[in-house]
Scaffold this motif. Structure first.
Motif, short mmCIF file in Angstrom:
data_model
loop_
_atom_site.label_atom_id
_atom_site.label_comp_id
_atom_site.label_asym_id
_atom_site.label_seq_id
_atom_site.Cartn_x
_atom_site.Cartn_y
_atom_site.Cartn_z
N GLY A 57 0.80 -1.36 0.29
CA GLY A 57 0.06 -0.01 0.15
C GLY A 57 0.70 1.23 0.05
N SER A 58 0.20 2.11 0.60
CA SER A 58 0.76 3.75 0.34
C SER A 58 2.11 3.68 1.31
CB SER A 58 -0.10 4.60 1.05
OG SER A 58 -0.56 4.52 2.21
N LEU A 59 2.21 2.98 2.26
CA LEU A 59 3.66 3.21 2.96
C LEU A 59 4.86 2.35 2.01
CD1 LEU A 59 5.39 3.82 5.32
CD2 LEU A 59 4.90 1.47 6.13
N TYR A 111 -15.96 7.63 -0.26
CA TYR A 111 -14.43 6.86 -0.16
C TYR A 111 -14.67 5.83 1.02
CZ TYR A 111 -9.81 6.20 0.56
OH TYR A 111 -8.55 5.65 0.64
N GLY A 112 -14.14 4.90 0.81
CA GLY A 112 -13.80 3.60 1.63
C GLY A 112 -15.09 2.74 1.86
N LYS A 113 -16.18 2.99 0.81
CA LYS A 113 -17.20 2.33 0.76
C LYS A 113 -17.00 1.26 -0.72
CE LYS A 113 -20.19 4.86 3.67
NZ LYS A 113 -19.41 5.80 4.03
N ASP A 114 -17.09 2.43 -1.83
CA ASP A 114 -16.73 1.71 -2.79
C ASP A 114 -15.99 2.51 -4.03
OD1 ASP A 114 -18.49 3.70 -3.64
OD2 ASP A 114 -19.98 2.65 -4.46
N ILE A 115 -15.40 3.42 -3.27
CA ILE A 115 -14.24 4.15 -4.04
C ILE A 115 -13.08 4.11 -3.01
CG2 ILE A 115 -13.66 6.61 -4.82
CD1 ILE A 115 -16.00 5.52 -6.15
N TYR A 116 -11.95 3.82 -3.58
CA TYR A 116 -10.73 3.45 -2.89
C TYR A 116 -9.59 4.17 -3.38
CZ TYR A 116 -13.36 -0.37 -1.02
OH TYR A 116 -14.79 -1.10 -0.48
N SER A 117 -8.40 4.16 -2.68
CA SER A 117 -7.25 4.72 -3.12
C SER A 117 -6.61 4.05 -4.47
CB SER A 117 -6.15 4.65 -2.17
OG SER A 117 -6.23 5.42 -1.03
N VAL A 118 -6.84 2.88 -4.53
CA VAL A 118 -6.66 1.91 -5.94
C VAL A 118 -7.43 2.71 -7.16
CG1 VAL A 118 -7.11 -0.15 -6.99
CG2 VAL A 118 -6.32 -0.15 -4.79
N ASP A 119 -8.43 3.14 -6.86
CA ASP A 119 -9.12 3.80 -8.00
C ASP A 119 -8.41 5.12 -8.19
OD1 ASP A 119 -11.70 2.17 -8.38
OD2 ASP A 119 -11.97 2.94 -6.36
N VAL A 120 -8.04 5.92 -7.51
CA VAL A 120 -7.31 7.13 -7.74
C VAL A 120 -6.00 6.76 -8.39
CG1 VAL A 120 -5.80 8.96 -6.67
CG2 VAL A 120 -8.04 8.28 -5.75
N TYR A 121 -5.33 5.57 -8.14
CA TYR A 121 -4.06 5.34 -8.77
C TYR A 121 -4.30 4.93 -10.26
CZ TYR A 121 -2.56 4.68 -4.07
OH TYR A 121 -2.08 4.91 -2.59
N LYS A 122 -5.36 4.23 -10.26
CA LYS A 122 -5.56 3.78 -11.65
C LYS A 122 -6.17 4.81 -12.59
CE LYS A 122 -6.86 -1.12 -10.61
NZ LYS A 122 -8.04 -1.99 -10.56
N ALA A 123 -6.81 5.85 -12.09
CA ALA A 123 -7.36 6.82 -12.83
C ALA A 123 -6.23 7.77 -13.44
CB ALA A 123 -8.35 7.66 -12.15
N ASN A 150 -11.01 -4.03 -5.44
CA ASN A 150 -10.16 -3.28 -4.88
C ASN A 150 -9.52 -3.80 -3.65
OD1 ASN A 150 -10.07 -1.22 -6.87
ND2 ASN A 150 -12.10 -0.92 -6.41
N THR A 151 -9.92 -5.02 -3.27
CA THR A 151 -9.65 -5.56 -2.09
C THR A 151 -8.89 -6.91 -1.90
OG1 THR A 151 -11.63 -6.44 -1.27
CG2 THR A 151 -11.27 -4.39 -0.53
N PRO A 152 -8.12 -7.39 -1.34
CA PRO A 152 -7.25 -8.69 -1.62
C PRO A 152 -8.44 -9.77 -1.10
CG PRO A 152 -6.05 -7.46 -0.22
CD PRO A 152 -7.17 -6.54 -0.34
N LYS A 153 -8.29 -10.94 -1.74
CA LYS A 153 -8.94 -12.04 -1.45
C LYS A 153 -8.31 -12.67 -0.03
CE LYS A 153 -11.41 -12.89 -5.19
NZ LYS A 153 -12.29 -11.81 -5.13
N GLY A 154 -8.74 -12.61 1.31
CA GLY A 154 -8.20 -13.22 2.27
C GLY A 154 -8.84 -12.70 3.50
#
Length: 177
Positions: A22-24, A141-153, A75-79
């Protein structure tokens, strides 16, 4: 802070291979949120052992446990997920969120963090950071919009501002509102 993260990773190493993601890991942190993946074939007994230890740690204020093994969210890992919120590392009032993911990933399999590290440039990094900061203000944000979406956009659609990001979301039938 990094010493504490390293100590936590050492403790988790008895359950699998802990990896900071992630971001770190990518240098895209805009708020206090650390993501760790514990990579090994998922053993629910070990997962619950960690959950029990966390529940008995007085410094952790709130902890959520969630089974994402059958999640269809890309946008979330399977685990199995443990989310610790409101943790004050330094006892200075700055609260952190820690996400611990137990994931079963094949050796050498590229992660999203690997993909992202390959795509970050000095040109697109500022857009990612500013958009993450702005998007976090929205209720989605955090419900169905994530940082992953920002990166991909930013990477795949050259988004540079909030309007570009909204246009990106509309391509997928989503919105910030």
């Amino acid at each position: 802070m990094f010493r504490i993260v390293k100590r936590g990773a050492n403790i988790l190493s008895i359950y699998g291979k802990p990896e900071i993601v992630g971001s770190l890991a990518t240098g895209l942190m805009t708020w206090r949120d650390i993501d760790i993946e514990v990579v090994k074939e998922i053993d629910e007994d070990k997962y619950w052992e960690v959950v029990k230890k966390i529940f008995h740690t007085p410094d952790y204020k709130r902890t959520f446990v969630i089974d994402f093994q059958k999640s269809v969210n890309p946008n979330t890992p399977k685990g199995l997920h443990i989310c610790i919120t409101d943790y004050d590392f330094k006892k200075d009032g700055n609260l952190w969120k820690i996400d611990i993911w137990f994931v079963d990933r094949k050796e050498g399999e590229q992660t999203f963090t690997d993909w992202l590290k390959d795509k970050i440039t000095e040109e697109n990094r500022p857009y990612m950071l500013s958009l993450k900061t702005e998007v976090r203000k929205y209720s989605r944000y955090g419900k169905d919009i994530y940082s992953v979406d920002v990166y991909k956009a930013v990477i795949e659609h050259n988004a540079k501002n909030i309007e570009d990001f909204k246009n990106y979301l509309s391509l997928n039938g989503r919105s910030l509102d």
